[in-house]
Scaffold this motif. Structure first.
Motif, short mmCIF file in Angstrom:
data_model
loop_
_atom_site.label_atom_id
_atom_site.label_comp_id
_atom_site.label_asym_id
_atom_site.label_seq_id
_atom_site.Cartn_x
_atom_site.Cartn_y
_atom_site.Cartn_z
N ILE A 660 0.85 -1.20 0.00
CA ILE A 660 0.00 0.00 0.00
C ILE A 660 0.88 1.24 0.00
O ILE A 660 0.65 2.20 -0.74
CB ILE A 660 -0.92 0.01 1.25
CG1 ILE A 660 -1.86 -1.20 1.23
CG2 ILE A 660 -1.71 1.31 1.32
CD1 ILE A 660 -2.87 -1.19 0.13
N GLU A 661 1.91 1.21 0.84
CA GLU A 661 2.81 2.36 0.94
C GLU A 661 3.51 2.61 -0.39
O GLU A 661 3.66 3.75 -0.83
CB GLU A 661 3.84 2.12 2.05
CG GLU A 661 4.65 3.35 2.42
CD GLU A 661 5.56 3.08 3.61
OE1 GLU A 661 6.73 3.51 3.55
OE2 GLU A 661 5.10 2.46 4.58
N LEU A 662 3.93 1.53 -1.05
CA LEU A 662 4.60 1.69 -2.35
C LEU A 662 3.65 2.23 -3.40
O LEU A 662 4.04 3.06 -4.24
CB LEU A 662 5.17 0.34 -2.81
CG LEU A 662 6.31 -0.23 -1.97
CD1 LEU A 662 6.70 -1.62 -2.47
CD2 LEU A 662 7.53 0.69 -1.99
N MET A 663 2.39 1.77 -3.37
CA MET A 663 1.42 2.26 -4.36
C MET A 663 1.02 3.71 -4.07
O MET A 663 0.70 4.46 -4.99
CB MET A 663 0.18 1.36 -4.38
CG MET A 663 0.43 0.02 -5.04
SD MET A 663 -1.07 -0.94 -5.29
CE MET A 663 -1.40 -1.54 -3.66
N GLN A 664 1.03 4.10 -2.79
CA GLN A 664 0.66 5.47 -2.45
C GLN A 664 1.80 6.45 -2.72
O GLN A 664 1.56 7.63 -2.94
CB GLN A 664 0.29 5.56 -0.96
CG GLN A 664 -1.08 4.96 -0.64
CD GLN A 664 -1.36 4.98 0.85
OE1 GLN A 664 -0.43 4.89 1.66
NE2 GLN A 664 -2.62 5.08 1.21
N GLY A 665 3.03 5.96 -2.68
CA GLY A 665 4.19 6.85 -2.81
C GLY A 665 4.27 7.52 -4.17
O GLY A 665 4.31 6.85 -5.20
N GLU A 666 4.29 8.86 -4.16
CA GLU A 666 4.42 9.59 -5.42
C GLU A 666 5.84 9.45 -5.97
O GLU A 666 6.06 9.31 -7.16
CB GLU A 666 4.09 11.07 -5.19
CG GLU A 666 2.63 11.35 -4.90
CD GLU A 666 1.74 11.00 -6.08
OE1 GLU A 666 2.14 11.29 -7.23
OE2 GLU A 666 0.66 10.42 -5.86
N ASN A 667 6.81 9.52 -5.06
CA ASN A 667 8.21 9.48 -5.48
C ASN A 667 8.93 8.43 -4.62
O ASN A 667 9.13 8.62 -3.43
CB ASN A 667 8.85 10.87 -5.29
CG ASN A 667 10.24 10.92 -5.89
OD1 ASN A 667 10.84 9.88 -6.20
ND2 ASN A 667 10.77 12.13 -6.04
N LEU A 668 9.30 7.33 -5.26
CA LEU A 668 9.92 6.23 -4.53
C LEU A 668 11.44 6.26 -4.62
O LEU A 668 12.09 5.31 -4.18
CB LEU A 668 9.39 4.90 -5.07
CG LEU A 668 7.88 4.68 -4.91
CD1 LEU A 668 7.45 3.40 -5.61
CD2 LEU A 668 7.49 4.61 -3.43
N SER A 669 11.98 7.33 -5.19
CA SER A 669 13.43 7.36 -5.39
C SER A 669 14.19 7.32 -4.06
O SER A 669 15.26 6.74 -3.96
CB SER A 669 13.84 8.61 -6.18
OG SER A 669 13.37 9.78 -5.54
N GLU A 670 13.58 7.93 -2.99
CA GLU A 670 14.24 7.89 -1.68
C GLU A 670 14.30 6.47 -1.15
O GLU A 670 15.33 6.04 -0.61
CB GLU A 670 13.46 8.78 -0.70
CG GLU A 670 14.11 8.83 0.69
CD GLU A 670 13.27 9.61 1.69
OE1 GLU A 670 13.50 9.40 2.91
OE2 GLU A 670 12.39 10.38 1.28
N THR A 671 13.18 5.73 -1.32
CA THR A 671 13.15 4.34 -0.88
C THR A 671 14.20 3.51 -1.62
O THR A 671 14.93 2.72 -1.02
CB THR A 671 11.75 3.74 -1.14
OG1 THR A 671 10.79 4.50 -0.41
CG2 THR A 671 11.68 2.29 -0.72
N VAL A 672 14.26 3.70 -2.96
CA VAL A 672 15.22 2.96 -3.77
C VAL A 672 16.65 3.31 -3.35
O VAL A 672 17.53 2.44 -3.26
CB VAL A 672 14.99 3.24 -5.27
CG1 VAL A 672 16.11 2.64 -6.11
CG2 VAL A 672 13.64 2.70 -5.71
N ALA A 673 16.91 4.60 -3.08
CA ALA A 673 18.25 5.04 -2.68
C ALA A 673 18.64 4.43 -1.34
O ALA A 673 19.79 4.00 -1.15
CB ALA A 673 18.30 6.57 -2.61
N GLU A 674 17.69 4.37 -0.39
CA GLU A 674 17.99 3.77 0.91
C GLU A 674 18.30 2.28 0.77
O GLU A 674 19.21 1.76 1.42
CB GLU A 674 16.82 3.97 1.87
CG GLU A 674 16.69 5.40 2.38
CD GLU A 674 15.66 5.54 3.49
OE1 GLU A 674 15.17 4.50 3.97
OE2 GLU A 674 15.37 6.67 3.88
N MET A 675 17.53 1.60 -0.09
CA MET A 675 17.82 0.19 -0.35
C MET A 675 19.23 0.03 -0.92
O MET A 675 19.99 -0.85 -0.50
CB MET A 675 16.80 -0.38 -1.34
CG MET A 675 15.44 -0.66 -0.77
SD MET A 675 14.41 -1.50 -2.00
CE MET A 675 13.05 -2.04 -0.97
#
Length: 912
Positions: A660-675
């Motif tokens: 749900i959080e991934l689908m709601q996220g407008e910009n996931l670049s921060e998540t990808v960068a943290e990974m």
């Protein structure tokens, strides 16, 4: 001698009596409002809904509206449905509104009772789910009670099999939604396989009222809902193995009917090994070598199919398909299938087309699905025997609501015969006697086979005027049951009898009018014919009453007292007279499995003659004790299943909430960068340990890993040769290079395409790893029981190892996402990017206790209500470390509120 407990109950009443007494003041208040509400115009009565909603918006608690809301529904029901809820129905509604189970006898109008709390709770606009056991009842109740809700300004939706996502979404958006338990559960699972919030259909789990709550939350709770996708076709293997089973002798296997298990003896195992070896299907020397795991599975399923599952009892063959018979209701379950290859083994046994096996993609038990609701309630005619289970697992109390009129049914002592033959002779005599004196009789059997066996006996005795109601004739169920109260009617039924349709003495007027008058236009002629039919039914009712009312004759006792009570409950409706009696033999399944050999020899020694029965209250008590033991064993099985599923459920919630959080996220670049940064940290720590000297660093290995995972060719050996360089410096240089490569890719793709790529890769990778994880958990679950032989608790072992597997899955997720994001290239324009769609799936219902399952039908697509992201800001001192729901929004770099000492992103927020 009266016990102290018995004396206290005599003086103060039972706890149930006290609960019922506590409801009476509110009922009296509602009754006092009746004249005032009766004087309102339709428009003024309809405006009550607007008033109530305004009060709720102003902060008035829902509980303060119980009395005026119930009074409103009662008055509206009189005007729209022509039915005035009795005082006891108001009580039942209050029990349901309090989040409990109302036990109400058959014919007390449970469908109308539900309208009271449904209306009240729907006022909040958060959605109320009315849960039924089948599509027919969902449609019937939604259409019937929908008239009342529409009059009061509320919208009503219905969810049945075969609907599209758009239709389901619209139905869930209504104030009140009628649906079956299976459709609700499958929609939840499918919603959490969607790739866009807009594709999801459910909108939350606010309040649910479950009809036939014992059937859904107890009987079906043993069988998790499973969504699966097809594997490769192995039909030839099933046919080959099936032929081997036919060559075995009884001494080659052992059957335990009580535990529903079938195992090979040593001789049987050797024989099977030889057969497999001759067919070149055995790898190595032994069937139980690790490379033969799949083959063991095949031969065990084939043995179970032949020796544990009986045609016309557990399943029937219809139109070239194996159709499961529900053991509790006797109904056919088209589209459902046994899981883990058992259904294929049955198809091979019956020589019908073998359908391919399936792989689990998602699953949930009814226990964990219905515990998601903020408030849950249920109603049934039989819940008291399972009150402990309802309390322990669901937190639901059971209140027995008094009947509107006193029960006049006489429950006679059981008649126990030595043999089945003697029992059936006595039953046929009793049926003939009842028919001759024109007393309607309902004969309950435990299987299709036995219902048809009894029907054949009646025909041989010259009796032809009877109806058989079982899964073969389920289409005629409503009409057969509706007329089962006609004088002289003989109805033979499996224990599905009457669900959803009352047996009314004299017959059902509305059903008969619909059948006889059909499409006759409205007018004086139709009115005259209707009056004739109603007068005839009134005459027939008096005749049935004079004959003693409905006689329920049961040919066997069920493992569960509830099923017996359901059958008994068909008689004595709304104060009518009636009687019930059970006919048993020492050869019945329950008696035989739970030991009747000693009783048989004892009765022979006592000189019990042929066709004589033993009748005594002590026999009833002994049988009830045996049933209680079986019920306790089944409860333990369900409780144990739930303990294991709770482990998976905790992980399921994390995964689903993350989606749900991934689908709601407008910009996931921060998540990808943290990974990506976490992966780099892990790589450096692996090849440059914190305590190692520089000459011990594996820089060549690190360079290769960076090239493989990050798609970068970096001079790591040269960096390591620099004087005074630390591992942090190398980590930062790798990060900078990776960030630059990612920024370059983002610049070339553009923000819109990049957002689509990030979401696609994150969701698809997460789903793929979650499916693998479910397979791993299934394998772990199947073998962890053997740890008990080593004096280790299997549940604790399962908890610790499943957590390790989950942590490994999270690590694999970071690794896989990073590797894909560092390699992805643009191959089409953003406008051409197709919307992500969930794979085609099937639904199943697997029974972990027996290896059985009723697996399901193909889905065109549907979905679920899921928890919204928590955006509340909660002060650290107000967070309960043991209750994640109390934490609100937690920053990814905050310390985890659970007290682990780790950052949230590395603990409970471990996904990103």
């Amino acid at each position: 001698m009266v016990s102290f407990g018995g004396l206290a109950r005599a003086i103060f009443g039972t706890s149930n009596d006290r609960r019922v007494k506590g409801l009476r003041p509110r009922v009296e208040e509602i009754n006092r409002l009746e004249p005032e509400y009766a004087a309102l115009s339709n428009e003024a009565l309809q405006n009550k809904t607007v008033e109530f909603r305004k009060q709720l918006a102003e902060g008035v608690p829902l509980d303060d509206l119980v009395i005026p809301a119930f009074a409103t529904v009662r008055e509206a029901s009189k005007r729209v449905l022509g039915m005035r809820p009795f005082d006891v129905q108001l009580m039942g509604g209050m029990v349901l509104d309090g989040g409990n189970i109302a036990e109400m006898r058959t014919g007390e109008g449970k469908t109308l009772v539900a309208t009271l709390p449904v209306y009240l709770n729907a006022l909040e606009g958060k959605g109320v789910h009315a849960v039924t056991v089948n599509d027919y009842l969902a449609r019937r109740d939604a259409e019937w009670m929908g008239r009342l809700y529409r009059f009061l300004g509320l919208s009503t939706g219905i969810i049945v099999h075969g609907m599209s996502d758009e239709e389901r979404r619209a139905a869930y958006a209504c104030d009140i939604t009628y649906a079956t338990n299976n459709e609700l559960g499958f929609d939840y699972l499918r919603d959490n396989m969607k790739y866009d919030l807009g594709q999801m259909v459910q909108r939350g789990h606010n309040f649910a009222i479950v009809d036939e709550v014992d059937s859904i939350l107890v009987d079906e709770a043993r069988t998790p809902l499973i969504i699966s996708g097809p594997l490769e076709d192995r039909s030839e293997m099933y046919n080959t193995v099936d032929a081997f089973i036919l060559q075995l002798q009884p001494e080659d296997y052992e059957i335990d009917e009580k535990q529903r298990t079938a195992i090979f003896t040593e001789d049987g195992t050797e024989k099977v090994e030889n057969l497999l070896r001759d067919a070149d299907l055995l790898k190595g020397e032994s069937l139980y070598d690790v490379e033969n795991v799949a083959m063991v599975h095949h031969v065990n399923n084939a043995l179970k199919a032949h020796r544990l599952f009986q045609r016309d009892k557990d399943y029937i063959v219809r139109n070239g398909e194996i159709v499961i018979i529900d053991e509790f209701t006797g109904r056919m379950m088209p589209g459902r299938r046994f899981s883990e290859g058992l259904h294929q083994a049955l198809e091979a046994k019956e020589h019908v087309q073998i359908q391919p096996e399936n792989q689990t993609l998602a699953s949930i038990t009814f226990q964990n699905y219905f515990r998601m609701y903020k408030k849950l309630a249920g109603m049934t005619g039989t819940a008291s025997t399972e009150a402990e289970e309802f309390g322990n697992i669901y937190g639901l109390g059971v209140t027995e609501v008094p009947t509107n009129l006193p029960v006049q049914r006489i429950d006679e002592d059981d008649e126990v015969y030595r043999t089945v033959e003697e029992k059936y002779r006595a039953i046929v005599r009793e049926i003939r006697t009842a028919a001759e004196k024109r007393q309607p009789i309902l004969v309950g059997t435990t299987s299709i086979e036995k219902s048809e066996l009894l029907a054949d006996r009646l025909r041989k005795e010259g009796m032809t005027n009877f109806q058989v109601l079982n899964a073969r004739h389920h289409e005629q169920e409503a009409s057969i049951v509706a007329q089962a109260g006609v004088p002289g009617a003989v109805t033979i039924a499996t224990n599905m009898a009457g669900r959803g349709t009352d047996i009314q003495l004299g017959g059902n007027a509305d059903m008969r009018i619909a059948q006889e008058l059909g499409d006759m236009p409205e007018g004086p002629e139709r009115e005259a014919r209707e009056a004739e039919i109603r007068a005839d039914i009134a005459r027939l009712k008096q005749e049935a009453l004079a004959a003693g009312g409905l006689y329920v004759l049961a040919t066997e006792r069920h493992e569960s007292r509830r099923i017996d009570n359901q059958l008994r409950g068909r008689s004595g409706r709304q104060g009518d007279p009636g009687r019930s009696k059970f006919y048993l033999s020492l050869q019945d399944d329950l008696m035989r499995i739970f030991g009747s050999e000693r009783m048989d020899s004892m009765l022979q020694k006592l000189g019990l003659k042929e066709d004589e029965a033993i009748i005594h209250p002590w026999i009833n008590k002994a049988l009830e004790k045996a049933q209680k033991k079986v019920e306790a064993r089944n409860f333990d099985i369900r409780k144990n299943l739930l303990k294991y599923d709770d482990v998976q459920n905790d992980q399921r919630k994390v995964v689903f909430e993350q989606r749900i959080e991934l689908m709601q996220g407008e910009n996931l670049s921060e998540t990808v960068a943290e990974m990506r940064n976490d992966v780099i940290d892990e790589m450096v720590a692996k090849f440059i340990p914190e305590t190692a000297y520089a000459e011990q660093w594996d820089t060549a290995g690190l360079k290769e890993e960076v090239a493989t995972t990050l798609n970068l060719d970096l001079p790591i050996e040269q960096w390591a040769a620099e004087e005074g360089i630390a591992e942090d410096d190398i980590t930062n240089r790798i990060r900078e290079a990776a960030d630059a490569a990612a920024a370059d890719r983002a610049g070339r793709f553009g923000p819109d395409v990049m957002a689509y790529v990030e979401r696609s890769i994150l969701l698809q990778t997460l789903d793929g790893l979650w499916r693998e994880h479910l397979v791993n958990l299934d394998h772990l679950r199947s073998v962890v029981g053997f740890r008990g032989y080593a004096q280790r608790d299997p549940l604790n072992e399962y908890k610790s190892e499943s957590f390790e597997l989950f942590q490994a899955m999270l690590g694999n997720l970071r690794q896989a996402v990073t590797a894909q994001m560092m390699r992805v290239e643009l191959v089409r324009e953003a406008a051409e990017a197709p919307p992500l769609e969930a794979p085609e799936v099937e639904g199943h219902h697997w029974d972990a206790t027996t290896g059985d399952d009723d697996f399901g039908d193909e889905f065109g697509g549907a979905q679920l209500a899921t928890a919204r992201e928590d955006t509340r800001t909660v002060a650290p001192e107000d967070r309960d470390p043991n209750t994640p729901q109390s934490w609100g929004r937690v920053g990814r770099n905050e310390m985890c509120p659970c007290g682990s000492g780790r950052k949230y992103k590395h603990c409970h927020g471990a996904f990103a």
